[in-house]
Motif scaffolding. Structure first.
Motif, PDB file in Angstrom:
ATOM      1  N   ARG A 175      30.553  48.386  32.866  1.00 40.63           N
ATOM      2  CA  ARG A 175      30.587  46.756  33.999  1.00 40.63           C
ATOM      3  C   ARG A 175      28.318  46.644  33.649  1.00 40.63           C
ATOM      4  NH1 ARG A 175      31.168  49.550  39.855  1.00 40.63           N
ATOM      5  NH2 ARG A 175      33.371  48.809  40.281  1.00 40.63           N
ATOM      6  N   ALA A 191      32.997  51.559  32.777  1.00 41.49           N
ATOM      7  CA  ALA A 191      32.706  52.701  34.236  1.00 41.49           C
ATOM      8  C   ALA A 191      34.225  52.778  34.945  1.00 41.49           C
ATOM      9  CB  ALA A 191      33.630  50.924  35.652  1.00 41.49           C
ATOM     10  N   SER A 213      36.980  43.937  30.203  1.00 41.38           N
ATOM     11  CA  SER A 213      38.022  44.542  30.431  1.00 41.38           C
ATOM     12  C   SER A 213      38.740  44.596  28.375  1.00 41.38           C
ATOM     13  CB  SER A 213      39.076  44.454  30.752  1.00 41.38           C
ATOM     14  OG  SER A 213      40.540  44.251  30.633  1.00 41.38           O
ATOM     15  N   ILE A 262      37.443  49.392  31.284  1.00 42.73           N
ATOM     16  CA  ILE A 262      35.709  48.155  31.918  1.00 42.73           C
ATOM     17  C   ILE A 262      34.866  48.961  31.564  1.00 42.73           C
ATOM     18  CG2 ILE A 262      35.714  47.102  33.921  1.00 42.73           C
ATOM     19  CD1 ILE A 262      38.305  46.119  33.547  1.00 42.73           C
ATOM     20  N   LEU A 282      38.717  40.598  28.492  1.00 46.18           N
ATOM     21  CA  LEU A 282      39.206  39.537  28.996  1.00 46.18           C
ATOM     22  C   LEU A 282      37.800  40.077  30.141  1.00 46.18           C
ATOM     23  CD1 LEU A 282      42.702  39.978  31.103  1.00 46.18           C
ATOM     24  CD2 LEU A 282      41.431  38.253  30.550  1.00 46.18           C
ATOM     25  N   HIS A 313      34.492  35.223  40.885  1.00 45.58           N
ATOM     26  CA  HIS A 313      35.474  36.289  40.849  1.00 45.58           C
ATOM     27  C   HIS A 313      36.445  34.806  40.007  1.00 45.58           C
ATOM     28  CE1 HIS A 313      33.683  37.723  44.055  1.00 45.58           C
ATOM     29  NE2 HIS A 313      34.364  39.202  44.222  1.00 45.58           N
ATOM     30  N   THR A 314      35.935  34.855  38.982  1.00 45.45           N
ATOM     31  CA  THR A 314      37.010  34.284  37.768  1.00 45.45           C
ATOM     32  C   THR A 314      37.248  34.845  36.546  1.00 45.45           C
ATOM     33  OG1 THR A 314      35.169  32.488  36.838  1.00 45.45           O
ATOM     34  CG2 THR A 314      36.749  32.540  38.816  1.00 45.45           C
ATOM     35  N   ILE A 315      38.257  34.991  35.907  1.00 45.44           N
ATOM     36  CA  ILE A 315      38.322  35.921  34.748  1.00 45.44           C
ATOM     37  C   ILE A 315      38.886  35.193  33.159  1.00 45.44           C
ATOM     38  CG2 ILE A 315      40.197  37.805  34.083  1.00 45.44           C
ATOM     39  CD1 ILE A 315      40.796  38.446  36.446  1.00 45.44           C
ATOM     40  N   GLU A 323      32.324  42.203  34.762  1.00 45.10           N
ATOM     41  CA  GLU A 323      33.085  43.485  34.340  1.00 45.10           C
ATOM     42  C   GLU A 323      33.993  42.949  32.759  1.00 45.10           C
ATOM     43  OE1 GLU A 323      33.657  45.769  38.209  1.00 45.10           O
ATOM     44  OE2 GLU A 323      35.568  45.279  36.604  1.00 45.10           O
ATOM     45  N   LYS A 381      32.820  30.290  37.838  1.00 46.51           N
ATOM     46  CA  LYS A 381      33.005  30.143  39.831  1.00 46.51           C
ATOM     47  C   LYS A 381      32.827  31.799  39.449  1.00 46.51           C
ATOM     48  CE  LYS A 381      34.892  26.320  41.395  1.00 46.51           C
ATOM     49  NZ  LYS A 381      35.943  25.331  41.349  1.00 46.51           N
ATOM     50  N   ALA A 424      34.779  56.053  37.070  1.00 46.66           N
ATOM     51  CA  ALA A 424      34.380  55.376  38.866  1.00 46.66           C
ATOM     52  C   ALA A 424      35.730  54.065  39.044  1.00 46.66           C
ATOM     53  CB  ALA A 424      33.193  54.370  38.006  1.00 46.66           C
ATOM     54  N   SER A 455      35.378  39.153  33.650  1.00 49.32           N
ATOM     55  CA  SER A 455      35.295  39.119  34.918  1.00 49.32           C
ATOM     56  C   SER A 455      34.084  38.462  35.801  1.00 49.32           C
ATOM     57  CB  SER A 455      35.932  40.259  35.744  1.00 49.32           C
ATOM     58  OG  SER A 455      37.137  40.328  35.199  1.00 49.32           O
ATOM     59  N   VAL A 456      34.282  37.444  36.648  1.00 49.59           N
ATOM     60  CA  VAL A 456      32.264  36.973  36.396  1.00 49.59           C
ATOM     61  C   VAL A 456      31.952  37.565  38.344  1.00 49.59           C
ATOM     62  CG1 VAL A 456      30.657  35.157  36.846  1.00 49.59           C
ATOM     63  CG2 VAL A 456      32.197  35.693  34.947  1.00 49.59           C
ATOM     64  N   PHE A 457      31.431  38.295  38.572  1.00 44.95           N
ATOM     65  CA  PHE A 457      30.663  38.246  39.934  1.00 44.95           C
ATOM     66  C   PHE A 457      29.563  37.714  40.935  1.00 44.95           C
ATOM     67  CE2 PHE A 457      33.953  41.422  38.664  1.00 44.95           C
ATOM     68  CZ  PHE A 457      35.178  41.463  39.800  1.00 44.95           C
ATOM     69  N   GLY A 467      28.657  55.178  35.942  1.00 43.09           N
ATOM     70  CA  GLY A 467      29.309  53.456  35.914  1.00 43.09           C
ATOM     71  C   GLY A 467      30.395  53.620  37.373  1.00 43.09           C
ATOM     72  N   LYS A 468      29.108  54.224  38.689  1.00 43.68           N
ATOM     73  CA  LYS A 468      30.105  53.882  39.606  1.00 43.68           C
ATOM     74  C   LYS A 468      28.122  53.621  40.304  1.00 43.68           C
ATOM     75  CE  LYS A 468      32.050  52.647  42.677  1.00 43.68           C
ATOM     76  NZ  LYS A 468      33.768  52.207  42.863  1.00 43.68           N
ATOM     77  N   HIS A 481      43.478  33.726  37.191  1.00 43.26           N
ATOM     78  CA  HIS A 481      42.478  35.276  36.598  1.00 43.26           C
ATOM     79  C   HIS A 481      41.410  34.090  36.928  1.00 43.26           C
ATOM     80  CE1 HIS A 481      44.255  33.280  32.557  1.00 43.26           C
ATOM     81  NE2 HIS A 481      43.748  34.233  31.933  1.00 43.26           N
TER      82      HIS A 481
END
Lengths: 466, 466
Positions: free
Chosen positions: A23, A11, A89, A21, A70, A52-54, A87, A50, B18, A72-74, A465-466, B52
């Motif tokens: 994605r 991304a 990192s 990153i 790292l 929005h946690t890293i 995502e 959860k 992106a 990141s979970v969405f 990537g977008k 985080h």
């Protein structure tokens, strides 16, 4: 909702950076990453984390550790695409980026197409079509004005204006169609005079939007300015002087070097593209006359012409001053409508008497010294005044996208038919057809009406990537 | 802990992507971002958010919205630097990156120096010096072997080996220094024979580490291979054939295009740099003889020589075959120790009798057809066999950093003095001095012993944002 396969892509910009990153989006995004992630801090699987946690840990391929990352979970629907998104990192080496992407491709992902993340966001109702298009505009924006327009469009300013017109029109369309059901009773549910005033209002708004495209286009693509001037009159010094005014702002920010702007300069947040041309004096020489033809072509393509000459030369010889006057006459005759700025450069070499003579000889001349900076600000103001930036300052909606422009033109045409129909007392059923057509074109802009070809065209212009 | 000013930099590769990541670290990082962040989902300030966690919202400058972003909050000490860290994931236009960085520079941040995030991580004890150096190596790694070594070093494999030796040595140093306090009583707290065996063990380990530097250097920088061969013998076809073996793996991954590798090819995870040279046949021609001199220079700089010739030519004329033999003799005479691979290309043009003749004439020739791919795998195996990759496969610590190498050499020197001192019954106080010196050099590697100049040198080689 149908099961969505999981897509993956880099991304961030390609090349080496501190971090990059990667994605993923789709039903299995979290599970696929989880299968190759060893958390440092938690024994819980990513699936149980959860949104929005890293999470710090390692991406592993069997026993091989690829990188410390790292993650990141969405969780859907609270993600960019509306699906489950992860995502990663990682360290910014191309090798690592590639290894991680390959790992996921071997384990249930496929490579994302250009713009596919944003396409999914659109399909999942996270943004409408014109907002999705604004994302690409935003990434491409390289000056304040184009950035501001893209932001406004992405926030939905444009869509909501269209949606408002559309819903009012839709309301009347329903009433008129209702009349058709009761056609034998000759009732009018839709108040014709109210409807007329709505149509007039829509015509006004459409006109403003259609007109704004000229400004929008200019802002998006930069304003072409032809600089007519012989060698050594100081064209590049002038460009540097214009550039420096802007550069001063960013000069102390190491690491955020702009790309070499060459002849594209942002003035007051608007991009100007300066096109260098030769002079246009009279000549018998064939080669020269080709040059003159090219100069005229470039003036033709530009929105503004700057005529630049060396003030020191002109105040010494009458001959030279005559030749400047003749050239100016020629340009004015050929392009009477095109804004022309007449600039005498190197005025630092002149005394007061010479300056007065110069201003006397050449009507409307602006004095400038690219070397000392005198007159540069006046020139930038002149350039900005030539552009109608009123709409921009008033935060009005500006159309920059030619697809939207086309749809607005078509809607305008249909609405005018409706107006004509109302004026001539056209029957409700025929009126309804024209209204439906206008509604169709409004819907095209925001994506309520769409098809695969259209979507394919729009998102193919995005980056991967977008 | 002293108050740390807050630094900011772009962390992802420069250019358009992106998304892009802007990273802040320092005591005020969270507060500075919070003052310019309008959350979409939460009314809590970022300062009150948990570490985080990720927050969707807008970066605003007064009334002006700069971008819709995701903000990741990391609270000290659970961050990369050990300080409060904020990472802002914004749209990837250079204009937006710049606007956001400028906003923070105007509001309490300063631009980060090269490597300053990692420097702070080191100073805050998040990683030792050799681990910090491995971060830069990891980002620079472009093949599997260099990546693997950097990962191992970053995980602390190298540091822990050094730290173990250091602590054992430190233990003895303390005992010997204790003896000094009781010197009048003539006691020996430190068992001399145990100490001797420890010193022998340290010498062995140091030797292995020092020796590994040759391999490490090769892996980090790629192995230079001189290809000696006249034009048209198929050098570029051969390079492409070698390249294709690797390329096949990545070919289906659009968007992860590698930089043009030109003559650097990764084989079995190890980088080979192929250096093209002209032939070296006898000549009277001055220009030609310059070419030959250059060829020899390049063989000199290489670790392996490939002699490539056109098999079809050699089997037609005796003359030609003699010239090949002579050239090979010359190379062997001049560089008897340097590995030489003799490759006959284009063997697809030969019949069986010709092939037999060829193998008869040229001792040790390897048959190859870059066109059909025959023999390419054998060549890659030959190349890999020439490199001592045993250590790599056995997951042993490999030294790649010349600073570490220097420190190890110095430690080795001191330890040998200690050994000599033990063998000759040197007094405890003199012994203690040599041991302290060895300990000092061990400490240099992991950063227990350091100074500003050294740190400056190390981190200046990092990119900004890391």
């Amino acid at each position: 909702m149908i099961k969505q396969d999981t897509i993956v892509a880099l991304a961030t910009a390609s090349g080496s950076g501190a971090i990059a990153i990667i994605r993923l989006s789709g039903d299995d995004a979290i599970a696929i990453v989880d299968a190759h992630f060893k958390s440092v801090t938690s024994s819980k699987s990513l699936i149980k984390q959860k949104t929005h946690t890293i999470h710090l840990g390692h991406i592993v391929d069997g026993k091989k550790e690829i990188d410390e990352v790292l993650v990141s979970v969405f969780k859907n629907p609270s993600s960019y695409t509306g699906e489950d998104v992860v995502e990663i990192s990682c360290h910014g080496s191309s090798y690592i980026q590639q290894e991680i992407i390959q790992l996921f491709l071997r384990n249930g992902c496929r490579m994302a197409n250009a713009g596919e993340f944003t396409l999914r966001a659109f399909l999942n109702g996270k943004l409408d079509l014109s907002q999705a298009e604004a994302v690409a505009d935003l990434i491409a924006s390289d000056n304040e004005a184009s950035h501001q327009i893209a932001m406004q469009q992405m926030r939905g300013g444009f869509s909501s204006e269209i949606a408002k017109l559309r819903s009012e029109l839709l309301n009347f369309a329903s009433l008129i169609e209702l009349e058709l059901d009761f056609s034998e009773e000759d009732v009018e549910f839709a108040d014709r005079s109210q409807f007329k005033s709505l149509v007039d209002r829509i015509i006004l708004v459409l006109k403003r939007l259609i007109d704004s495209f000229a400004v929008g286009n200019v802002i998006k693509n930069g304003i072409p300015v032809a600089i007519v001037g012989e060698p050594n009159v100081g064209k590049s010094t002038l460009l540097n002087a214009l550039l420096n005014e802007e550069r001063a702002i960013v000069s102390d920010i190491a690491g955020t070097t702009r790309d070499a702007i060459e002849d594209e300069i942002s003035i007051g947040g608007i991009g100007f593209r300066f096109i260098d041309t030769a002079g246009i004096r009279d000549t018998e020489d064939v080669v020269e006359s080709i040059g003159i033809k090219k100069t005229f072509e470039k003036i033709e393509q530009s929105q503004v012409t700057i005529y630049l000459f060396d003030a020191s030369v002109i105040s010494n010889t009458v001959e030279k001053s005559e030749s400047v006057k003749q050239e100016l006459e020629k340009i004015k005759n050929k392009y009477p409508q095109k804004p022309l700025l007449i600039i005498a450069n190197k005025i630092d070499t002149l005394n007061d008497i010479q300056l007065a003579a110069l201003q006397n000889q050449i009507e409307g001349v602006q004095l400038l010294s690219a070397k000392t900076g005198f007159g540069v600000e006046q020139l930038t103001n002149s350039l900005l005044n030539l552009i109608n930036t009123g709409a921009l300052r008033n935060n009005e909606t500006i159309v920059t996208n030619s697809r939207h422009y086309d749809a607005l033109l078509k809607a305008f045409e249909e609405i005018q038919k409706v107006k004509y129909g109302l004026d001539t007392g056209l029957s409700g059923d025929l009126l309804a057809i024209d209204i439906r057509q206008a509604l169709y074109h409004f819907g095209e802009i925001t994506g309520e009406i769409t098809n695969d070809d259209l979507l394919g065209n729009i998102f193919a212009n995005f980056c991967i990537g977008k």
